[in-house]
Scaffold this active site. Structure first.
Site, PDB file in Angstrom:
ATOM      1  N   HIS A 131       0.972  -1.109   0.139  1.00 18.58           N
ATOM      2  CA  HIS A 131      -0.046  -0.031  -0.025  1.00 18.58           C
ATOM      3  C   HIS A 131       1.001   1.168  -0.008  1.00 18.58           C
ATOM      4  O   HIS A 131       1.007   1.981   0.998  1.00 18.58           O
ATOM      5  CB  HIS A 131      -0.886  -0.074   1.076  1.00 18.58           C
ATOM      6  CG  HIS A 131      -1.968   0.998   0.991  1.00 18.58           C
ATOM      7  ND1 HIS A 131      -2.507   1.554   0.178  1.00 18.58           N
ATOM      8  CD2 HIS A 131      -3.150   1.303   1.844  1.00 18.58           C
ATOM      9  CE1 HIS A 131      -3.383   2.453   0.251  1.00 18.58           C
ATOM     10  NE2 HIS A 131      -3.716   2.081   1.685  1.00 18.58           N
ATOM     11  N   CYS A 259      -3.715   3.486   9.401  1.00 14.51           N
ATOM     12  CA  CYS A 259      -4.115   3.736   7.841  1.00 14.51           C
ATOM     13  C   CYS A 259      -5.529   4.084   8.012  1.00 14.51           C
ATOM     14  O   CYS A 259      -5.861   4.875   7.168  1.00 14.51           O
ATOM     15  CB  CYS A 259      -3.440   3.046   7.112  1.00 14.51           C
ATOM     16  SG  CYS A 259      -4.314   1.428   7.144  1.00 14.51           S
TER      17      CYS A 259
HETATM   18  N1  NVA Z   1      -4.542  -3.836   5.412  1.00 16.80           N
HETATM   19  C1  NVA Z   1      -5.816  -3.190   5.285  1.00 16.80           C
HETATM   20  C2  NVA Z   1      -5.654  -1.856   4.643  1.00 16.80           C
HETATM   21  C3  NVA Z   1      -6.921  -1.038   4.473  1.00 16.80           C
HETATM   22  C4  NVA Z   1      -6.663   0.253   4.026  1.00 16.80           C
HETATM   23  C5  NVA Z   1      -6.749  -3.971   4.003  1.00 16.80           C
HETATM   24  O1  NVA Z   1      -5.822  -4.421   3.050  1.00 16.80           O
HETATM   25  O2  NVA Z   1      -7.706  -4.426   4.080  1.00 16.80           O
HETATM   26  N1   CP Z   2      -6.262   3.954   4.287  1.00 20.38           N
HETATM   27  C1   CP Z   2      -6.946   3.608   3.236  1.00 20.38           C
HETATM   28  O1   CP Z   2      -6.511   3.176   2.165  1.00 20.38           O
HETATM   29  O2   CP Z   2      -8.129   3.572   3.429  1.00 20.38           O
HETATM   30  P1   CP Z   2      -9.593   3.146   2.279  1.00 20.38           P
HETATM   31  O3   CP Z   2      -9.556   1.728   2.329  1.00 20.38           O
HETATM   32  O4   CP Z   2     -10.684   3.816   2.882  1.00 20.38           O
HETATM   33  O5   CP Z   2      -9.212   3.805   0.854  1.00 20.38           O
END
Ligand code: NVA
Ligand code: CP
Length: 302
Positions: A131, A259
């Site tokens: 990410h 995040c």
């Molecule tokens: N680790 C989480 C981050 C969401 C912004 C996911 O992948 O769902």
């Molecule tokens: N932190 C983040 O990426 O949030 P969303 O899943 O809301 O985009």
């Protein structure tokens, strides 16, 4: 400048990343002052979402609008991608119509494949493995509150997931020490840990891992796509909650980041997002500014 993508933090050099962060801080100040700045007038960003999103969608869409351009939301539910049109064909077609493509998907390999066939910059807006856009915002937030992160100690508590892998990339590039505190079986990518062994160590005990840290970060215990594991994970991770007690082991000027979205009572205590060390709302806002700097860099080549 040749065509550039942003699939992981490694796609940019440290000097480009530092410039991007400085630029994000500048763009944020301009935004606050009401300056109209439209370097992407008539430009279009295609946004492919195969997973849910609040921050990512709104920050990219608002960023494009503020820059004088526009964004098209494409969900796999309503496009031919969801009906099996090959990723290579979609990349060739979409990249003849838009100026950049942002993708949130499952397998990281899929976005790499899209990028190989794209004529325009491709931005990773989250895959199962990385990410990087969130890390731009996190690094900007640290710089705004505490200055350079070089030489500092960062502790990741919780799942060795996409965010954690991107923190490992960041440790290597921005030159900080990263401690990962996770239960057995939930480690980040072992190849990445081995490659960055000089910057990253796994410390099982979260209190020991938090000791003296300048930044503590966490994320949900079950990521998107792991909903069925939620119950099992609640059990495995229960020693790994970030709360004021854990923060008391960190440095006196430590920051806390998440995040978002957060699950209060799970990876964070009910009160953690309101704790004096928490900078999560600035972190969320900085998605907008950091990605505007990224769009300007990739689309305008500056
Ligand atoms: N680790 C989480 C981050 C969401 C912004 C996911 O992948 O769902
Ligand atoms: N932190 C983040 O990426 O949030 P969303 O899943 O809301 O985009």
């Amino acid at each position: 400048m040749a065509l550039r993508h942003f699939l992981t933090l490694n796609d940019l050099s440290i000097s480009e990343l530092n410039k991007l962060i400085d630029r994000a801080i500048e763009l944020k100040a301009m935004q606050r002052q009401g300056v109209i700045y439209e370097p992407l007038k008539n430009r279009v960003l295609g946004m492919i979402f195969e997973k849910s999103s609040t921050r990512t969608r709104v920050s990219f869409e608002s960023g494009m609008a503020q820059f004088g351009g526009s964004a098209i939301f494409l969900s796999s539910r309503d496009t031919q991608l969801g009906r099996g049109e090959p990723i290579e064909d979609s990349a060739r077609v979409l990249s003849r119509m838009v100026d950049a493509v942002m993708i949130r998907t499952f397998e990281h390999e899929k976005i790499e494949r899209f990028a190989r066939y794209s004529q325009v910059p491709v931005i990773n807006a989250l895959t199962d493995d990385y990410h990087p856009c969130q890390l731009l915002a996190d690094m900007q937030t640290f710089v705004e509150h505490r200055g350079s992160i070089q030489g500092k100690t960062v502790t990741w508590i919780g799942d060795g997931n996409n965010m954690c892998n991107s923190y490992i990339n960041a440790a290597e590039i921005f030159d900080f020490e990263l401690r990962v505190s996770c239960p057995e079986g939930y480690e980040p990518d072992d190849r990445l840990v081995a490659e960055c062994a000089d910057r990253v160590q796994i410390i099982r005990d979260p209190k020991e891992a938090a000791r003296g840290a300048h930044l503590i970060a966490t994320d949900v215990w079950a990521s998107m796509g792991q909903e069925e594991e939620q119950k099992l994970r609640l059990q495995s991770f229960k020693q790994y909650q970030v709360n004021p007690e854990i923060m008391s082991y960190a440095a006196s000027d430590a920051l806390f980041m998440h995040c978002l979205p957060a699950h209060r009572g799970e990876e964070v205590s009910e009160d953690m997002l309101d704790h004096p060390t928490a900078v999560v709302w600035d972190e969320a806002e900085n998605r907008l500014h950091a990605q505007k700097a990224l769009l300007e860099f990739l689309i305008c080549n500056r």
